[in-house]
Design an enzyme around this catalytic site. Sequence first.
Site, PDB file in Angstrom:
ATOM      1  N   HIS A 108      33.018  35.718  49.892  1.00  0.00           N
ATOM      2  CA  HIS A 108      31.854  35.348  49.084  1.00  0.00           C
ATOM      3  C   HIS A 108      30.672  36.292  49.321  1.00  0.00           C
ATOM      4  CE1 HIS A 108      33.411  31.646  47.224  1.00  0.00           C
ATOM      5  NE2 HIS A 108      34.149  31.572  48.327  1.00  0.00           N
TER       6      HIS A 108
ATOM      7  N   ASP B  88      30.689  39.409  47.720  1.00  0.00           N
ATOM      8  CA  ASP B  88      30.532  40.375  46.611  1.00  0.00           C
ATOM      9  C   ASP B  88      29.299  40.071  45.767  1.00  0.00           C
ATOM     10  OD1 ASP B  88      31.850  38.133  45.532  1.00  0.00           O
ATOM     11  OD2 ASP B  88      33.330  39.305  44.407  1.00  0.00           O
TER      12      ASP B  88
ATOM     13  N   GLY C  97      44.629  31.976  44.518  1.00  0.00           N
ATOM     14  CA  GLY C  97      43.687  32.751  45.321  1.00  0.00           C
ATOM     15  C   GLY C  97      44.126  34.167  45.633  1.00  0.00           C
TER      16      GLY C  97
ATOM     17  N   SER D   2      44.434  36.373  43.066  1.00  0.00           N
ATOM     18  CA  SER D   2      43.910  37.135  41.929  1.00  0.00           C
ATOM     19  C   SER D   2      44.894  37.416  40.814  1.00  0.00           C
ATOM     20  CB  SER D   2      43.346  38.476  42.412  1.00  0.00           C
ATOM     21  OG  SER D   2      41.965  38.417  42.388  1.00  0.00           O
ATOM     22  N   SER D   3      45.704  36.423  40.481  1.00  0.00           N
ATOM     23  CA  SER D   3      46.609  36.619  39.344  1.00  0.00           C
ATOM     24  C   SER D   3      45.801  36.869  38.071  1.00  0.00           C
ATOM     25  CB  SER D   3      47.503  35.393  39.172  1.00  0.00           C
ATOM     26  OG  SER D   3      46.725  34.222  39.051  1.00  0.00           O
ATOM     27  N   SER D   4      44.668  36.201  37.923  1.00  0.00           N
ATOM     28  CA  SER D   4      43.923  36.368  36.660  1.00  0.00           C
ATOM     29  C   SER D   4      43.238  37.725  36.593  1.00  0.00           C
ATOM     30  CB  SER D   4      42.921  35.234  36.466  1.00  0.00           C
ATOM     31  OG  SER D   4      42.411  34.792  37.679  1.00  0.00           O
TER      32      SER D   4
ATOM     33  N   GLU E 276      35.675  39.279  32.413  1.00  0.00           N
ATOM     34  CA  GLU E 276      35.757  37.980  33.084  1.00  0.00           C
ATOM     35  C   GLU E 276      34.420  37.239  33.007  1.00  0.00           C
ATOM     36  OE1 GLU E 276      37.986  37.926  36.669  1.00  0.00           O
ATOM     37  OE2 GLU E 276      37.331  35.926  37.227  1.00  0.00           O
TER      38      GLU E 276
ATOM     39  N   ASP F 224      37.542  41.307  43.179  1.00  0.00           N
ATOM     40  CA  ASP F 224      38.949  41.296  42.776  1.00  0.00           C
ATOM     41  C   ASP F 224      39.310  42.573  42.014  1.00  0.00           C
ATOM     42  OD1 ASP F 224      38.733  38.764  43.801  1.00  0.00           O
ATOM     43  OD2 ASP F 224      38.596  37.784  41.859  1.00  0.00           O
TER      44      ASP F 224
END
Length: 394
Positions: A39, A41, A129, A131-133, A165, A177
Site C-alpha cells: 500500500h 504505491d 491478489g 494481479s490477474s486483472s 484501470e 501492479d
Amino acid sequence: MDRADPLARLRDRLGDGGGDVAGARAFFAPGRANLLGAHLDYNGGRVMPVALSRGTYLAVAPRDDDSLVLESEGFPGERVETSWSELRPGRTTGWSAYLEGALWAASRRWGRPPGWEVRVVADLPLAKGVSSSASIACAAVLAVASWQRVDEPRETLAAVAHQGETEYVGVPCGILDQTAIFLGREDHVLSYDCLEGTHDYLPLDHHRAAVVVLDSGTSRELAAGAFEERVADCRRALEALRGPLPALRALRDLTEDQLLEHGSLLDERLRRRAAHVVGEVRRTRLGAEALAHGDLASFGRQITASHASLRDLYEVSTPELDALVEAAVAAPGCFGARLTGAGFGGCVVALVDPAARADFDAAVTRGYRAATGHDPAPTWFAPAGGARELPFRA
Ligand code: GLA
C-alpha cells in the site's frame, strides 16, 4: 492439443469470432507478487515486487470491420461483442472491464487498430491478489502498442494500463501492479520509487530463494470498497499533516519524528494508517539494503513485519491470511511471509529456500489445514521477466 499449454488453448479457439487467424499475434503478461512496500504505491513510496512466471495469454486476430469480439476461457459463454468506437468508461462492470479499459486507454493514445477478435487464457488464480486483472490489461496494452508499432518506454505502457484501470474500471489503484508486470526481471526484485518514477533491480537468485504463493481459500469480495477507504484515509491524513508540514509531497515523505510530533492532528484510525506507511517505508529501505548484501534472513524478517503492520495498523488482513502467514513462517526454509495484493482475502506470498521445498509444502499444508480446514496449494515461482509478445504459431 496440449491442454497444459495456454498458447495451444488460444490457438485452438481463435477464429470463431470472425478474426483472420493468419494475421493473429499473441502476447503474455505475468502476474506479480509484491514482497515489500504494501500500500505504498498510492502513497508515493518504494514498492518491491517480482513478476511471476504465470499470467495472462492474449491473442488478437484482425477483422475487416471496427468490431471487438472478446472472449475469456475463464468466463465461458460470456462473449462480449462491441467495437472500438463504443468503448467508454463505465460501459461495463463485467469480466471484460479491465480488457476494455486497456483497449480504450491504449487506442486513445496510439490510435485504433482494425477490429479484433480477442481471446484470453489465464494460468493464474483469479481475484486472489496476484494481479490477474492488471495482467490482462497489460497484455492488451502491449497488443495495441505492438500493433501500432509504437516504441515507448515500458513505464509509459504501465501508465496507459493504469489509466485504463482508474478511468475506465474506476478503481483508484496505484501503479504497482502495472509497473511490476512491465518491468519484472528474471532472478531480480524490482525496486520502484512511485513518487520519483525511478527504479533499479536487486538480485534474488532462484537457487537461494523462491517466491511461493499460498491460497487462503477465501476471495476478496469486499476488497474494492475497503481498498478505496484506505486510499481515502491516506489522502485525509496527508491533507491534515500538510498544515504544519507543507513540504510533504506524499505520505512517504513523513518521518517517524514528524508523526510523533503532529500525530495528534489525526484521529486514531488515520494515525494507524500513517504509522503503517512510515514503518513500511523504513522496511523497504532495510529490505533493499539486505537484498543488496544477499541477506535473505533479514529481508524475510521485513516481509513478516510488513504483514504484522498490515494486520494491526492498516487493517487489511483476515483471520485466514493471519493463520496462513503463521503456518508459513513456522514451516522449514521460510525467510518471511505476508499477504499479497490489497489484502481482505486471497493469497499469501512467502520467500522460501528451495532446498526445503518438500518439507515447507508439507508443513504449511498441515499447519493451515489444522487451523482452517483449507489446503493452501503452494505454487512455486522464480522471479520472471515482464510482459512480451510470443510467437503465435508453435
Ligand atoms: C492492489 C492495488 C495496487 C496496490 C496494492 C497494495 O494490488 O491494485 O495498486 O495498492 O493493492 O500494495
